[in-house]
Design an enzyme around this catalytic site. Structure first.
Site, PDB file in Angstrom:
ATOM      1  N   GLU A 228      67.316  51.425 -29.972  1.00 35.04           N
ATOM      2  CA  GLU A 228      68.002  52.722 -29.821  1.00 35.04           C
ATOM      3  C   GLU A 228      67.205  53.848 -30.460  1.00 35.04           C
ATOM      4  OE1 GLU A 228      69.963  55.080 -28.327  1.00 35.04           O
ATOM      5  OE2 GLU A 228      71.581  53.574 -28.370  1.00 35.04           O
TER       6      GLU A 228
ATOM      7  N   ARG B 241      52.879  50.742 -49.469  1.00 38.74           N
ATOM      8  CA  ARG B 241      53.073  51.542 -50.697  1.00 38.74           C
ATOM      9  C   ARG B 241      54.537  51.957 -50.821  1.00 38.74           C
ATOM     10  NH1 ARG B 241      50.595  54.645 -46.762  1.00 38.74           N
ATOM     11  NH2 ARG B 241      48.593  53.723 -47.243  1.00 38.74           N
TER      12      ARG B 241
ATOM     13  N   GLY C 101      63.605  62.881 -37.325  1.00 40.44           N
ATOM     14  CA  GLY C 101      64.132  63.115 -38.664  1.00 40.44           C
ATOM     15  C   GLY C 101      64.525  61.806 -39.306  1.00 40.44           C
TER      16      GLY C 101
ATOM     17  N   VAL D 192      61.323  57.074 -41.507  1.00 38.55           N
ATOM     18  CA  VAL D 192      62.508  56.387 -40.987  1.00 38.55           C
ATOM     19  C   VAL D 192      62.937  55.257 -41.927  1.00 38.55           C
ATOM     20  CG1 VAL D 192      63.489  55.159 -39.025  1.00 38.55           C
ATOM     21  CG2 VAL D 192      61.834  56.993 -38.638  1.00 38.55           C
TER      22      VAL D 192
ATOM     23  N   LEU E 231      57.922  51.846 -44.869  1.00 37.66           N
ATOM     24  CA  LEU E 231      58.755  52.707 -45.721  1.00 37.66           C
ATOM     25  C   LEU E 231      58.331  54.165 -45.563  1.00 37.66           C
ATOM     26  CD1 LEU E 231      59.516  51.320 -49.285  1.00 37.66           C
ATOM     27  CD2 LEU E 231      61.061  51.763 -47.379  1.00 37.66           C
TER      28      LEU E 231
ATOM     29  N   GLY F 297      55.833  71.353 -40.238  1.00 36.54           N
ATOM     30  CA  GLY F 297      55.843  69.897 -40.224  1.00 36.54           C
ATOM     31  C   GLY F 297      56.432  69.312 -38.953  1.00 36.54           C
TER      32      GLY F 297
ATOM     33  N   VAL G  77      64.170  56.184 -28.666  1.00 39.21           N
ATOM     34  CA  VAL G  77      64.337  57.303 -27.737  1.00 39.21           C
ATOM     35  C   VAL G  77      65.343  58.306 -28.289  1.00 39.21           C
ATOM     36  CG1 VAL G  77      65.001  57.985 -25.398  1.00 39.21           C
ATOM     37  CG2 VAL G  77      63.840  55.807 -25.767  1.00 39.21           C
TER      38      VAL G  77
ATOM     39  N   LYS H 219      59.090  57.621 -23.955  1.00 39.09           N
ATOM     40  CA  LYS H 219      60.556  57.592 -23.968  1.00 39.09           C
ATOM     41  C   LYS H 219      61.113  57.555 -22.547  1.00 39.09           C
ATOM     42  CE  LYS H 219      60.429  60.232 -28.264  1.00 39.09           C
ATOM     43  NZ  LYS H 219      60.383  61.625 -28.770  1.00 39.09           N
TER      44      LYS H 219
END
Lengths: 435, 435
Positions: free
Chosen positions: A128, A47, A301, A15, A12, A186, A131, A204
């Site tokens: 998917e 957690r 992201g 992503v 968790l 970040g 990469v 990748k």
């Protein structure tokens, strides 16, 4: 309508929470497109994550509960790493579960073994999200370009590195300054090795190369060079010559084997991929039928990566009851159909080079350098020599060479470095036209 | 291994011959990836094509033979047009054959009816080749981005138009000169209406919008404006303001309906898509999870389009024996799950505008124009007014406006055109930030 597909999510972090949030927001539309309901059966996480709401969901602290839960159809592995993750995925496969993963290291380093195991158990592994984040590049290579023999591909596949190079070019920052900025925002880890030294990009690259060339994953055969030695003056000189410096992962089919390499590269600024800036990713793929195609988007992201995770979940869900041969094979072809892993040694790779030489401002340097190059069969295609800065004895001489093999180039460079009129090491960066 | 899939190809023009040639060259690899052999069972073509070898194949002069041939599993429709092609596809579907087509007009104008018929007969219609040639944009929208609610998409989806605009910008050519050049190179037809007036782009746009927004195809609702009135001076002024003019197909989700429009558009030159030149195509898709993604490649050509045709053949072949719900639905969702076709009227579309006004070189013009705009709630964001050319009474005044609805803008423009200090019609082109 078929029964709901039951999903178990392990991990968790960024992503994982992104996936839950996107499913919470778009789940109804996704289910309509999938043709069946999607149910999050269980979550395994050490957690909670305050960025997502799990109050209505079943959460276990032991991720292996999910791998053995008989009600789970698809295990979504989002814990990262290659030790526990591998064990988790193996266990889930042995329990008949399909796998969706965003874990590039796991696939690049253990994919051959895991694909084999999955095939034995009649399940699939979808990756998917491993990469280039949300860019559907795996699907494009494996399905969209299936009619082609891919000639080569070149990708900006590490957003951190691309951000640093973009900052260096646009703002004249040094590598260290740009890295510090990336860390502050970040985009880079406290220990940035994985990103800036090209290991992440190598993971990748081998995944894409495996699909493009129907070959087993060959992570240990990638030549990898990072960007930490790139100077802002090299970026500036490259620009004077009409080039940008990008950290590329390149895979190319040749008669003698496949090139697999990650390194800083000068590319012509008129190429679309030269204009991919900041943290964005892009992959340029040259197919023998389609010609050049390019795929661009966010390479990381929470929700961008979740977009890829969900696409995989839907693909697996749609064919849950289908026969294994009715699904797209994890490796693009059945494992028995894969070719070998003949990778061209780095010494045999042929490219043009950018060379920067610190020379004393004396007559004859250029003719000495030109002679050395010529003796190795290398010609000089372009040259920049500015006026020496007042009171400085050394002038930078910048050269673009003709195409040469690495071995000849190394020999020429070592001879140039022994000249009395030359100080220190010659900076060298590969050049690719991508045309 | 499953039995071979048997393919019937109707039409031996550019795409038909390209498909045969690519299959002849790459057929073995394609079959390995597909997991089954691909056999060309029959070809239907009124005449031979010297660009491909059919000597080993069964060729009929009556394409309807292929539609009724019980040995054909997949009919590949490459004849073009919407009359015979529609009858052919209907017949093949009624005979239980799957369809692969490159025919954008057929899908855009008759897709709703054909998808319905295909669903009734348990077969599918695949049409990757109908949009943007070899770029796997249909697959990306329908599968790769399935987790997203697409917010908008914008595409350069007509190579002829993009070639003309590129020539005008790069070489300062007029529209007529650039068109003549495109015709000489075979990029434009003798009658170029279909390409330069945006009809071809409108076909492709509605197909993408249908998939992105899960709505029926609504070709008759697209607003379409061509590029034949674009002047090279507008391209130059746009450049001074930091913009490029591109002929875009744009689809956008709004609270009041979907925008569907094809028109020349100023876009910031820093956007990747602004740098897509010549005959190349690109589609920019903004998803709520993934953010912006872009897909670039050749939008036409024999083998580029064949690449998409073969990808579709493989998709269909792989799931030949699967249940209908195990295939990706032709329309992206089951037809019963599609929403309505509420398309926003053009009057209600809100964008910024580029205006070019031919004004007399007298004081007061600018304040009159500014007052008119202001009265309609439109502000002026940027302005160019060069020195008048000697001996010319008229000076071009170029304005970028704030975002305004089409109705208010029209009112402002008609008032500006009545000013004594203004001559002729105001040129207006929409502006999109695509950010």
């Amino acid at each position: 309508m078929p029964r709901a597909v039951r999903i178990g999510i392990c991990g968790l972090g960024t992503v994982g929470s992104g996936t839950l949030n996107v499913l919470a927001r778009n789940g109804r539309e996704v289910a309509a497109r999938c043709g069946r309901a999607l149910v999050i059966e269980q979550i395994g996480a050490r957690r909670d994550n305050p960025n997502c709401d799990t109050s209505q969901l079943s959460v276990t602290r032991d991720i292996f509960d999910v791998a053995s839960n008989p009600s789970v159809d698809i295990l979504v592995e989002l814990i990262g790493g290659t030790t526990v993750a591998k064990e988790l995925v193996r266990t889930a496969i042995e329990n008949g579960k399909h796998i969706v993963t965003a874990n590039k290291a796991l696939i690049a380093e253990h994919g051959n073994e895991l694909f084999e195991l999955a095939a034995q158990h009649g399940v699939t592994i979808a990756y998917e999200a491993a990469v280039a984040g949300g860019i559907p590049i795996i699907k494009s290579l494996r399905e969209g370009l299936v009619g082609n023999q891919v000639q080569w591909l070149a990708g900006i596949i590490n957003g951190t590195g691309n951000y640093i190079l973009t900052e260096m070019r646009e703002k004249g920052r040094s590598f260290d300054q740009a890295l510090a900025q990336a860390q502050a925002l970040g985009y880079a880890e406290a220990d940035p090795t994985f990103d800036v030294e090209g290991i992440d990009a190598a993971h990748k690259l081998v995944i894409m190369a495996s699909l493009a060339f129907a070959m087993p994953l060959a992570f240990d055969k990638v030549y990898t060079e990072g960007i930490s030695r790139i100077c802002s003056e090299d970026i500036r000189y490259a620009e004077e010559l009409g080039y940008r410096i990008k950290h590329l992962g390149i895979a190319r089919r040749t008669d003698k084997g496949v090139e697999l390499r990650v390194h800083p590269t000068l590319i012509p600024e008129r190429r679309l991929i030269a204009n991919v800036n900041g943290v964005m990713n892009a992959v340029l793929v040259e197919g023998d039928a389609v010609g050049p195609t390019l795929y661009y988007g966010a390479g990381a992201g929470d929700e961008a990566t979740a977009s890829a995770v969900i696409a995989d979940i839907v693909d697996v869900a749609r064919t849950l009851e289908a026969k294994p041969e009715q699904r797209v094979p994890a490796a693009g072809v059945a494992l028995a159909e894969q070719g070998g892993t003949q990778v061209l040694p780095e010494e045999d790779v042929i490219t043009s080079y950018y060379l920067r030489i610190a020379a004393h401002d004396k007559p004859g340097v250029m003719s000495q350098v030109a002679t050395i190059c010529s003796d190795q069969g290398i010609s000089i295609e372009a040259l920049i020599q500015h006026e020496p800065v007042a009171a400085e004895a050394l002038v930078p001489v910048v050269i673009l060479t003709s195409r040469a093999d690495e071995a000849s180039l190394r020999l020429a460079v070592s001879q140039i470095e022994t000249l009395d009129t030359v100080e220190g090491e010659v900076v060298r960066i590969r050049v690719e036209s991508l045309g």
